[in-house]
Design a protein around this motif. Structure first.
Motif, PDB file in Angstrom:
ATOM      1  N   GLN A   1      -5.625  10.252  -7.006  1.00  0.00           N
ATOM      2  CA  GLN A   1      -6.861  10.282  -6.522  1.00  0.00           C
ATOM      3  C   GLN A   1      -7.099  11.699  -6.336  1.00  0.00           C
ATOM      4  OE1 GLN A   1      -5.936   6.952  -3.451  1.00  0.00           O
ATOM      5  NE2 GLN A   1      -8.294   6.890  -3.957  1.00  0.00           N
TER       6      GLN A   1
ATOM      7  N   ARG B   1     -10.529   7.158   4.507  1.00  0.00           N
ATOM      8  CA  ARG B   1      -9.460   5.951   4.352  1.00  0.00           C
ATOM      9  C   ARG B   1      -9.341   5.256   5.865  1.00  0.00           C
ATOM     10  NH1 ARG B   1      -5.628   5.131  -0.344  1.00  0.00           N
ATOM     11  NH2 ARG B   1      -5.425   3.299   0.870  1.00  0.00           N
TER      12      ARG B   1
ATOM     13  N   PHE C   1     -17.160  -3.078  -6.453  1.00  0.00           N
ATOM     14  CA  PHE C   1     -16.302  -1.909  -6.188  1.00  0.00           C
ATOM     15  C   PHE C   1     -17.412  -1.200  -5.032  1.00  0.00           C
ATOM     16  CE2 PHE C   1     -14.578   2.402  -5.929  1.00  0.00           C
ATOM     17  CZ  PHE C   1     -13.036   2.234  -5.535  1.00  0.00           C
TER      18      PHE C   1
ATOM     19  N   PHE D   1     -11.837   8.315  -6.562  1.00  0.00           N
ATOM     20  CA  PHE D   1     -11.129   7.705  -7.623  1.00  0.00           C
ATOM     21  C   PHE D   1     -11.362   8.772  -8.691  1.00  0.00           C
ATOM     22  CE2 PHE D   1     -11.056   4.332  -4.447  1.00  0.00           C
ATOM     23  CZ  PHE D   1      -9.683   3.899  -4.726  1.00  0.00           C
TER      24      PHE D   1
ATOM     25  N   ASP E   1      -2.988   0.496  -4.268  1.00  0.00           N
ATOM     26  CA  ASP E   1      -3.259  -0.560  -3.356  1.00  0.00           C
ATOM     27  C   ASP E   1      -2.939  -2.122  -3.895  1.00  0.00           C
ATOM     28  OD1 ASP E   1      -3.836  -1.575  -0.658  1.00  0.00           O
ATOM     29  OD2 ASP E   1      -5.879  -1.317  -1.028  1.00  0.00           O
TER      30      ASP E   1
ATOM     31  N   ASP F   1     -10.273   1.495   6.280  1.00  0.00           N
ATOM     32  CA  ASP F   1      -9.136   0.811   5.892  1.00  0.00           C
ATOM     33  C   ASP F   1      -9.438  -0.629   5.696  1.00  0.00           C
ATOM     34  OD1 ASP F   1      -6.714  -0.326   5.270  1.00  0.00           O
ATOM     35  OD2 ASP F   1      -5.754   0.802   6.920  1.00  0.00           O
TER      36      ASP F   1
ATOM     37  N   ASN G   1       0.681  -1.222   0.100  1.00  0.00           N
ATOM     38  CA  ASN G   1       0.054  -0.167   0.011  1.00  0.00           C
ATOM     39  C   ASN G   1       0.941   1.264  -0.095  1.00  0.00           C
ATOM     40  OD1 ASN G   1      -1.623   2.322   1.860  1.00  0.00           O
ATOM     41  ND2 ASN G   1      -2.893   0.934   0.550  1.00  0.00           N
TER      42      ASN G   1
HETATM   43  N1  DBV Z   1      -5.634  -0.843   1.945  1.00  0.00           N
HETATM   44  C1  DBV Z   1      -5.188   0.063   2.551  1.00  0.00           C
HETATM   45  C2  DBV Z   1      -3.930   0.127   3.537  1.00  0.00           C
HETATM   46  C3  DBV Z   1      -3.375  -1.430   3.089  1.00  0.00           C
HETATM   47  C4  DBV Z   1      -4.437  -1.946   2.431  1.00  0.00           C
HETATM   48  C5  DBV Z   1      -3.258   0.883   4.285  1.00  0.00           C
HETATM   49  C6  DBV Z   1      -1.488  -1.778   4.413  1.00  0.00           C
HETATM   50  O1  DBV Z   1      -5.773   1.263   2.327  1.00  0.00           O
HETATM   51  C7  DBV Z   1      -4.731  -3.286   1.872  1.00  0.00           C
HETATM   52  C8  DBV Z   1      -2.402  -2.402   3.837  1.00  0.00           C
HETATM   53  N2  DBV Z   1      -6.677  -3.389   0.606  1.00  0.00           N
HETATM   54  C9  DBV Z   1      -5.764  -4.119   1.381  1.00  0.00           C
HETATM   55  C10 DBV Z   1      -6.245  -5.425   1.645  1.00  0.00           C
HETATM   56  C11 DBV Z   1      -7.325  -5.704   0.875  1.00  0.00           C
HETATM   57  C12 DBV Z   1      -7.872  -4.275   0.394  1.00  0.00           C
HETATM   58  C13 DBV Z   1      -8.818  -4.032  -0.548  1.00  0.00           C
HETATM   59  C14 DBV Z   1      -5.548  -6.348   2.710  1.00  0.00           C
HETATM   60  C15 DBV Z   1      -8.127  -6.871   0.935  1.00  0.00           C
HETATM   61  C16 DBV Z   1      -9.346  -6.739   1.992  1.00  0.00           C
HETATM   62  C17 DBV Z   1     -10.080  -8.153   1.968  1.00  0.00           C
HETATM   63  O2  DBV Z   1     -10.530  -8.486   0.939  1.00  0.00           O
HETATM   64  O3  DBV Z   1     -10.226  -8.395   3.064  1.00  0.00           O
HETATM   65  C18 DBV Z   1      -8.507   0.485  -2.560  1.00  0.00           C
HETATM   66  N3  DBV Z   1      -8.304  -2.010  -1.426  1.00  0.00           N
HETATM   67  C19 DBV Z   1      -9.089  -2.914  -1.167  1.00  0.00           C
HETATM   68  C20 DBV Z   1     -10.466  -2.781  -1.986  1.00  0.00           C
HETATM   69  C21 DBV Z   1     -10.573  -1.517  -2.663  1.00  0.00           C
HETATM   70  C22 DBV Z   1      -9.139  -1.175  -2.345  1.00  0.00           C
HETATM   71  C23 DBV Z   1     -11.678  -0.785  -3.140  1.00  0.00           C
HETATM   72  C24 DBV Z   1     -11.619  -3.909  -1.997  1.00  0.00           C
HETATM   73  C25 DBV Z   1     -12.415  -3.634  -0.725  1.00  0.00           C
HETATM   74  C26 DBV Z   1     -13.736  -3.872  -0.721  1.00  0.00           C
HETATM   75  O4  DBV Z   1     -14.109  -4.932  -1.610  1.00  0.00           O
HETATM   76  O5  DBV Z   1     -14.499  -3.688   0.310  1.00  0.00           O
HETATM   77  N4  DBV Z   1      -7.540   2.305  -1.805  1.00  0.00           N
HETATM   78  C27 DBV Z   1      -8.504   1.025  -1.476  1.00  0.00           C
HETATM   79  C28 DBV Z   1      -9.642   2.028  -0.842  1.00  0.00           C
HETATM   80  C29 DBV Z   1      -9.485   3.339  -1.045  1.00  0.00           C
HETATM   81  C30 DBV Z   1      -8.097   3.467  -1.755  1.00  0.00           C
HETATM   82  C31 DBV Z   1     -10.902   1.302  -0.549  1.00  0.00           C
HETATM   83  C32 DBV Z   1     -10.489   4.271  -0.995  1.00  0.00           C
HETATM   84  C33 DBV Z   1     -10.314   5.807  -1.073  1.00  0.00           C
HETATM   85  O6  DBV Z   1      -7.579   4.542  -1.856  1.00  0.00           O
END
Ligand code: DBV
Length: 245
Positions: free
Chosen positions: A109, A211, A143, A151, A94, A215, A77
């Motif tokens: 973003q 976020r 999503f 985004f 991510d 998270d 991340n």
């Molecule tokens: N995501 C983080 C940090 C992480 C991290 C700090 C250090 O913001 C990891 C670790 N992201 C992480 C993990 C998952 C995701 C998923 C472990 C899987 C979670 C799981 O399935 O158990 C973009 N990341 C995701 C998802 C999205 C993002 C959309 C899927 C979540 C879902 O389906 O509910 N980046 C993420 C996000 C934003 C972003 C949500 C919002 C502004 O910038």
């Protein structure tokens, strides 16, 4: 197997090359590296989370969290938070590999997603990069609707089936987005208009609170390292703006 180590190495080398004023960003005590043994018996695995932080004249915090827990648990991340007197977008990466597969999110973003001038300046130049990767890295489906506002239309969201796709097309996309982001940084001029500054600060706080609150890694970190460590990591390092104001 550490799928995202080359991404991290590339990012750090590129920052050093392109930002001559790059400095370390402090990582709170106890967060630079954290490890735990998880699972039972033959499924036991060490999960190590390492953190990296940098800053520059225009960028308040450039930070990475790298989670390594074997071939089916790899996360990078990587987020760049600009200083509050620039209208630069956030760089958000991510890169997630779980037992269920890969999940890739890369974007610039936007602070003001629906402002046409902002889109013209900070999204339009990225669209050719986005389009270049569409054939190999198509839209990843489901999503969270409430995350959509954070985004840009050039949001690369994909769920590659093969490691090889991550090592090639995803890596190339990551490089292209990061270089384009640093191009934006080169050109960014300080904002002095008081009302615009207030809007920028509000946009940062909106993004950050979302976020930190949502998270998607919170559950995982809670399981590995406990909730006390996790909350401090999220609010004291990963999304720390409110503490720094
Ligand atoms: N995501 C983080 C940090 C992480 C991290 C700090 C250090 O913001 C990891 C670790 N992201 C992480 C993990 C998952 C995701 C998923 C472990 C899987 C979670 C799981 O399935 O158990 C973009 N990341 C995701 C998802 C999205 C993002 C959309 C899927 C979540 C879902 O389906 O509910 N980046 C993420 C996000 C934003 C972003 C949500 C919002 C502004 O910038």
């Amino acid at each position: 197997m550490t799928l995202y180590q080359p991404f991290l190495d590339y990012a750090i080398a590129t920052l050093k090359e392109r930002l001559p004023d790059l400095q370390d960003y402090p990582i709170p005590e106890g967060f630079a590296s954290k490890s735990a043994i998880v699972g039972k018996g033959a499924h036991q695995n060490e999960v190590v989370t390492t953190s990296y932080g940098y800053q520059s004249a225009k960028l308040r915090q450039i930070r990475a969290a790298h989670v390594q827990g074997g071939s089916s648990l790899q996360v990078l991340n990587f987020v760049i938070f600009p200083k509050l007197h620039y209208d630069l977008p956030f760089f958000g990466g991510d890169l997630v590999t779980l037992p269920g597969g890969h999940l890739i999110a890369i974007d610039m973003q936007p602070l003001f997603r629906d402002d046409p001038n902002y889109q013209h300046q900070y999204t339009k130049p990225v669209l050719p990069i986005f389009e270049k990767y569409q054939p190999d890295l198509p839209w990843g489906g489901d999503f969270p609707a409430e995350a959509q506002q954070f985004f840009s239309p050039a949001f690369l969201w994909t769920r590659p089936k093969e490691n090889a796709l991550v090592e090639t097309h995803v890596f190339n996309a990551f490089k292209d987005y990061l270089q384009a982001y640093l191009d934006f940084c080169d050109r960014a001029e300080p904002i002095t208009d008081v009302s615009q500054l207030a809007e920028i600060k509000a946009a940062h706080l909106r993004y950050l609170r979302y976020r930190a609150e949502k998270d998607p890694a919170r559950g995982m970190f809670n399981r590995f390292y406990g909730s006390e460590w996790t909350e401090e990591y999220i609010h004291g390092f990963l999304f720390d703006l409110e503490r720094k104001l």
